[in-house]
Design a protein around this motif. Structure first.
Motif, PDB file in Angstrom:
ATOM      1  N   LEU A  43       0.823  -1.209   0.000  1.00 41.61           N
ATOM      2  CA  LEU A  43       0.000   0.000   0.000  1.00 41.61           C
ATOM      3  C   LEU A  43       0.860   1.264   0.000  1.00 41.61           C
ATOM      4  N   ARG A  44       2.017   1.213   0.688  1.00 43.81           N
ATOM      5  CA  ARG A  44       2.890   2.401   0.745  1.00 43.81           C
ATOM      6  C   ARG A  44       3.499   2.710  -0.613  1.00 43.81           C
ATOM      7  N   VAL A  45       3.840   1.692  -1.372  1.00 45.07           N
ATOM      8  CA  VAL A  45       4.427   1.936  -2.707  1.00 45.07           C
ATOM      9  C   VAL A  45       3.343   1.978  -3.784  1.00 45.07           C
ATOM     10  N   ARG A  46       2.089   1.940  -3.361  1.00 50.76           N
ATOM     11  CA  ARG A  46       0.950   2.079  -4.267  1.00 50.76           C
ATOM     12  C   ARG A  46       0.906   0.973  -5.322  1.00 50.76           C
ATOM     13  N   ASN A  47       1.116  -0.260  -4.872  1.00 49.62           N
ATOM     14  CA  ASN A  47       0.920  -1.395  -5.765  1.00 49.62           C
ATOM     15  C   ASN A  47      -0.566  -1.594  -6.036  1.00 49.62           C
ATOM     16  N   ALA A  48      -0.854  -2.308  -7.116  1.00 53.41           N
ATOM     17  CA  ALA A  48      -2.246  -2.599  -7.447  1.00 53.41           C
ATOM     18  C   ALA A  48      -2.849  -3.531  -6.402  1.00 53.41           C
ATOM     19  N   GLY A  49      -4.188  -3.511  -6.281  1.00 50.53           N
ATOM     20  CA  GLY A  49      -4.855  -4.347  -5.285  1.00 50.53           C
ATOM     21  C   GLY A  49      -4.635  -5.821  -5.530  1.00 50.53           C
ATOM     22  N   ARG A  50      -4.624  -6.238  -6.780  1.00 50.63           N
ATOM     23  CA  ARG A  50      -4.410  -7.650  -7.066  1.00 50.63           C
ATOM     24  C   ARG A  50      -3.000  -8.091  -6.692  1.00 50.63           C
ATOM     25  N   THR A  51      -2.023  -7.187  -6.805  1.00 48.07           N
ATOM     26  CA  THR A  51      -0.651  -7.522  -6.409  1.00 48.07           C
ATOM     27  C   THR A  51      -0.565  -7.690  -4.894  1.00 48.07           C
ATOM     28  N   VAL A  52      -1.197  -6.771  -4.150  1.00 44.66           N
ATOM     29  CA  VAL A  52      -1.190  -6.871  -2.689  1.00 44.66           C
ATOM     30  C   VAL A  52      -1.885  -8.157  -2.237  1.00 44.66           C
ATOM     31  N   ALA A  53      -3.041  -8.470  -2.864  1.00 47.02           N
ATOM     32  CA  ALA A  53      -3.784  -9.682  -2.478  1.00 47.02           C
ATOM     33  C   ALA A  53      -2.997 -10.944  -2.820  1.00 47.02           C
ATOM     34  N   THR A  54      -2.328 -10.951  -3.967  1.00 51.69           N
ATOM     35  CA  THR A  54      -1.555 -12.129  -4.362  1.00 51.69           C
ATOM     36  C   THR A  54      -0.449 -12.416  -3.369  1.00 51.69           C
ATOM     37  N   ARG A  55       0.285 -11.417  -2.978  1.00 57.18           N
ATOM     38  CA  ARG A  55       1.410 -11.643  -2.063  1.00 57.18           C
ATOM     39  C   ARG A  55       0.921 -12.022  -0.669  1.00 57.18           C
ATOM     40  N   ALA A  56      -0.154 -11.420  -0.201  1.00 57.35           N
ATOM     41  CA  ALA A  56      -0.698 -11.806   1.107  1.00 57.35           C
ATOM     42  C   ALA A  56      -1.201 -13.253   1.082  1.00 57.35           C
ATOM     43  N   GLY A 113       1.852 -22.821  -7.977  1.00 55.33           N
ATOM     44  CA  GLY A 113       0.837 -21.766  -7.896  1.00 55.33           C
ATOM     45  C   GLY A 113       1.414 -20.436  -7.457  1.00 55.33           C
ATOM     46  N   ILE A 114       2.315 -20.478  -6.459  1.00 56.63           N
ATOM     47  CA  ILE A 114       2.935 -19.233  -5.997  1.00 56.63           C
ATOM     48  C   ILE A 114       3.744 -18.582  -7.118  1.00 56.63           C
ATOM     49  N   GLY A 115       4.541 -19.384  -7.854  1.00 55.87           N
ATOM     50  CA  GLY A 115       5.342 -18.816  -8.947  1.00 55.87           C
ATOM     51  C   GLY A 115       4.493 -18.198 -10.035  1.00 55.87           C
ATOM     52  N   THR A 116       3.416 -18.912 -10.407  1.00 57.54           N
ATOM     53  CA  THR A 116       2.544 -18.389 -11.461  1.00 57.54           C
ATOM     54  C   THR A 116       1.853 -17.104 -11.022  1.00 57.54           C
ATOM     55  N   ALA A 117       1.364 -17.093  -9.799  1.00 59.70           N
ATOM     56  CA  ALA A 117       0.668 -15.897  -9.306  1.00 59.70           C
ATOM     57  C   ALA A 117       1.599 -14.696  -9.226  1.00 59.70           C
ATOM     58  N   ASN A 118       2.825 -14.913  -8.751  1.00 60.74           N
ATOM     59  CA  ASN A 118       3.773 -13.797  -8.645  1.00 60.74           C
ATOM     60  C   ASN A 118       4.194 -13.286 -10.026  1.00 60.74           C
ATOM     61  N   ARG A 119       4.363 -14.201 -10.976  1.00 62.87           N
ATOM     62  CA  ARG A 119       4.718 -13.760 -12.325  1.00 62.87           C
ATOM     63  C   ARG A 119       3.611 -12.912 -12.928  1.00 62.87           C
ATOM     64  N   SER A 120       2.367 -13.360 -12.729  1.00 67.09           N
ATOM     65  CA  SER A 120       1.237 -12.586 -13.243  1.00 67.09           C
ATOM     66  C   SER A 120       1.167 -11.212 -12.588  1.00 67.09           C
ATOM     67  N   ALA A 121       1.430 -11.161 -11.271  1.00 68.34           N
ATOM     68  CA  ALA A 121       1.398  -9.870 -10.575  1.00 68.34           C
ATOM     69  C   ALA A 121       2.515  -8.949 -11.063  1.00 68.34           C
ATOM     70  N   ASP A 122       3.700  -9.509 -11.310  1.00 73.15           N
ATOM     71  CA  ASP A 122       4.811  -8.680 -11.803  1.00 73.15           C
ATOM     72  C   ASP A 122       4.509  -8.109 -13.186  1.00 73.15           C
ATOM     73  N   LEU A 123       3.966  -8.954 -14.056  1.00 73.36           N
ATOM     74  CA  LEU A 123       3.622  -8.456 -15.388  1.00 73.36           C
ATOM     75  C   LEU A 123       2.560  -7.368 -15.320  1.00 73.36           C
ATOM     76  N   TYR A 124       1.617  -7.558 -14.431  1.00 70.25           N
ATOM     77  CA  TYR A 124       0.574  -6.536 -14.287  1.00 70.25           C
ATOM     78  C   TYR A 124       1.163  -5.229 -13.781  1.00 70.25           C
ATOM     79  N   GLU A 125       2.084  -5.313 -12.820  1.00 72.25           N
ATOM     80  CA  GLU A 125       2.711  -4.093 -12.291  1.00 72.25           C
ATOM     81  C   GLU A 125       3.547  -3.387 -13.363  1.00 72.25           C
ATOM     82  N   GLU A 126       4.294  -4.168 -14.170  1.00 74.69           N
ATOM     83  CA  GLU A 126       5.078  -3.550 -15.244  1.00 74.69           C
ATOM     84  C   GLU A 126       4.171  -2.839 -16.246  1.00 74.69           C
ATOM     85  N   ALA A 127       3.094  -3.516 -16.620  1.00 74.23           N
ATOM     86  CA  ALA A 127       2.170  -2.895 -17.564  1.00 74.23           C
ATOM     87  C   ALA A 127       1.531  -1.648 -16.962  1.00 74.23           C
ATOM     88  N   ARG A 128       1.220  -1.724 -15.683  1.00 77.19           N
ATOM     89  CA  ARG A 128       0.626  -0.567 -15.012  1.00 77.19           C
ATOM     90  C   ARG A 128       1.605   0.603 -14.949  1.00 77.19           C
TER      91      ARG A 128
END
Length: 715
Positions: free
Chosen positions: A67-80, A113-128
């Motif tokens: 939240l402090r670095v203003r990541n997307a909600g899906r990225t925060v939820a994925t890591r939690a 599952g963890i690897g796939t979810a994190n990769r998807s979150a990283d790609l989403y953050e880069e695109a964002r």
């Protein structure tokens, strides 16, 4: 460090232990960590709830950080979720046993599952992030585009109002220097030309309320139905800029810098085939311009400069004297070479130089035929091995228009050089005092001198810009009222405002030193054709007049002889008899009284001077004292009128004003600023400052509305 070194030596991959985790290494690290924690906990009897508490704390911490670095909600939820799933598996494995196939299989699935979810979150953050950057760029472009659209609409309306034609602005280019912009406009159908806009340039500038010194100049566009309008918004001509400190190598083939335009960009002139004409009245900065030209030639590694200045060689002496005096040393400690290759200050030396140049041009025509054939060109290939000769003739245009017989002979030789030597790499730069019909009446000058400079300094007399730049409209001398400013036109660019750099005497010495090992030598065939006239150009008997200027002001009479030689005595310097108490030394020299009487008679005959007080020619002031024999030497009557009152030193506040002017340094102070400082009216202050300048206490720099007074130490 050992592992890295070993891998590098064996050609394997180099491990970067400081790098962050990717999708694969992150998932592998999470699963192995969970398996190790579950195995250790099960073996030691650790309560399973501790693993769940640790996972919850990790999920909460990553949520707060995201939240402090203003990541997307899906990225925060994925890591939690990754933290909670890992903690949940560890708690279950500790309770049921981590070494079963069920536990190991579920752990592997969890890792994928963890690897796939994190990769998807990283790609989403880069695109964002990329989208955010693109959005910011689109916003800047939209703002800039809006500014350009506003400028285009404003000037299209202005051209319609002032010129009576409707144009469509296709593009607006903002200058990188921030001093203006250019408009590319399409002219309306019906035969309208750019000239219709160009001739209304002064009215367009006035309608736009541009500052003084700023113009709106029209030039041809990409085709005859387009026009380029250059609009200057910052007056860069008002400030004085010194010659750039970069004394790097140049070439006549890549252009020689002569100054800068109103957009603050450097101007380069190309003189391989073109001659140049520089005109400017007294006080316009023409001599400084000549030094700027000589500086450019000195920096070129394929140019030799010959200078003709019949005004005591003043244009070339600063480039020669440092080498003749031996005071300067090059980078290797050796004496420097002159900044120019030949200097002629008399009619005889100029004739010798021109004859040598003509022989060089004619000899090159024959000896280099094979070279030009191999290069498949009709122009002599200029290089450091075969340098171009640039003949600079100060006030050369006046020589061409002179009616004196000796000058006409020089003029014929100069025109011959211009006529026959283009292909053989000999070009000329002529200067003149004005752009008049007599100067520009010669067809050879108009045809060959395509590079033209008119330094106006605000002067209108003798500055016919329509003759200097035929076909160019909208040029007015009041657009360039500053010393060193004017108009420059080349075959590559239409005539426009420019200003020459101010080159200082110490810069001339620095350039001479920096370029001493860069000057080319005359090629052997040309040197053979020039003969002894060239090889002996620096002989002491031909440069004695230059060396006399280095003997000091106290021993030179200005005519190449010393005062001791003039008076026939052994004393150094001027013999001021009125300030000398002792009697002159007697010797076998000619009678001093006879020489003095003859000298005074010549002065009276030539200038019609009056007699000294108390002489028989003025009986009303004659006394009964016997006449005193005149002493030898120059009698300046310095002891006459000692009882007269000394001139006033000025009002009491003048001393404070002079101190303030001295503190201002080379910038000086305006009279208005001095009036405010001392609390006096401007008329009184101007009168006192003018009197101080006449006494030598101050120096007045006339620069129109920017005129200032300077202390002599900073003049």
């Amino acid at each position: 460090m050992t592992t890295n070194t070993a891998n590098t030596a064996s050609g394997g991959p180099v491990l970067d232990w400081a790098a962050g985790h990717g999708p694969v290494t992150g998932a592998l690290s999470a699963t192995t960590g969970a398996f190790a924690a579950a195995t250790t906990g099960a073996a030691t009897g650790m309560p399973p709830g501790w693993a769940l508490a640790v996972g919850a704390a990790g999920a909460l911490g990553h949520t707060i950080a995201g939240l402090r670095v203003r990541n997307a909600g899906r990225t925060v939820a994925t890591r939690a979720a990754c933290w909670l799933l890992g903690a949940g598996w560890t708690t279950w494995a500790m309770a049921t046993g981590p070494l079963t196939w069920t536990a190991l299989g579920s752990l592997a699935a969890l890792g994928v599952g963890i690897g796939t979810a994190n990769r998807s979150a990283d790609l989403y953050e880069e695109a964002r992030e990329e989208e955010a950057i693109a959005a910011a760029e689109r916003q800047v472009a939209a703002e800039l585009s809006a500014e350009r659209r506003a400028i285009a609409a404003e000037w299209a309306d202005r051209i319609q109002r002032v010129c009576g034609i409707t144009v469509r602005v296709l593009a607006v280019e903002m200058w990188p220097t921030g001093t203006g912009f250019s408009l590319d406009a399409e002219l309306p159908p019906g035969g309208a030309t750019y000239d219709k806009v160009a001739k209304e340039a002064p009215r367009l500038s006035a309608d736009a309320r541009l500052p003084h010194g700023c113009t709106a100049t029209a030039s041809p566009g990409i085709d005859q139905g387009r026009v380029i309008l250059d609009v200057t918004t910052v007056n860069v001509l008002a400030e004085e800029r010194t010659y750039p400190d970069d004394y790097g190598p140049l070439s006549v083939l890549t252009g020689i810098p002569w100054g800068y335009r109103t957009n603050a960009e450097e101007i380069r002139t190309y003189l391989r085939e073109q001659c140049a004409l520089v005109v400017g009245p007294t006080g316009s900065g023409k001599t400084n311009m000549v030094h700027v030209i000589l500086a450019g030639f000195a920096r070129a590694d394929d140019v030799l400069t010959f200078v003709i200045d019949l005004n005591a060689g003043s244009a070339g002496l600063p480039w020669v004297l440092p080498a003749l005096s031996g005071d300067l040393r090059g980078p290797d400690g050796a004496p420097v070479r002159p900044g120019i290759d030949w200097l002629a200050a008399t009619h005889e030396e100029a004739t010798i130089m021109l004859d040598a140049v003509l022989r060089i041009a004619r000899h090159r025509k024959t000896v280099y035929q094979d070279l030009m054939a191999r290069a498949n060109t009709d122009l002599l290939p200029i290089s450091a091995r075969i340098p171009q000769i640039m003949l600079v003739v100060d006030e050369g245009a006046e020589i061409l228009t002179s009616t004196d017989r000796a000058m006409r002979q020089l003029a014929a030789k100069i025109l011959e050089v211009i006529r026959i030597a283009r292909a053989m790499g000999v070009r000329t730069v002529l200067t003149a005092l004005g752009a008049t019909g007599s100067v520009l009446g010669n067809l050879m000058i108009r045809r060959e001198a395509k590079v033209r400079v008119a330094l106006t300094g605000g002067e209108t007399e003798g500055m016919d810009l329509s003759k200097m730049f035929p076909g160019t409209r909208g040029l007015r001398t009041d657009q360039a009222p500053y010393k060193g400013s004017g108009f420059l036109g080349t075959p590559e660019e239409t005539a426009g405002l420019f200003k020459a750099w101010r080159i200082l005497p110490n810069q001339i010495r620095d350039i001479t030193t920096a370029t001493t090992d860069r000057h080319p030598v005359l090629d052997a065939p040309s040197k053979e054709a020039a003969g002894d006239a060239y090889t002996r150009r620096w002989d002491p008997d031909r440069t004695a007049w230059m060396r006399d200027t280095t003997s000091g002001s106290d021993t030179s009479t200005g005519t190449g002889t010393t005062a001791a030689q003039t008076t026939g005595s052994g004393r150094d310097g001027l013999n001021l008899s009125a300030l000398r108490n002792e009697q002159p030394e007697q010797g076998p020299e000619p009678d001093a009284d006879a020489l003095a009487a003859r000298f005074m008679a010549e002065i009276d005959k030539t200038f019609g001077t009056t007699a000294e007080p108390g002489t028989p020619d003025r009986p009303e002031q004659r006394d009964d004292k016997p006449p005193t024999a005149p002493r030898p030497g120059l009698n300046l009557s310095a002891l006459r009128g000692q009882g007269e009152q000394a001139p006033e030193a000025g009002p009491a506040w003048l001393a404070d004003a002079i101190d303030a002017i001295a503190s201002a340094g080379a910038a000086g102070m305006k009279p208005s600023a001095i009036a405010e400082l001392v609390g006096k009216d401007r008329k009184t202050v101007r009168a006192a400052l003018r009197a101080a300048a006449e006494r030598g206490e101050l120096v007045y720099r006339d620069n129109g509305p920017h005129s200032v007074y300077l202390h002599p130490d900073h003049a």
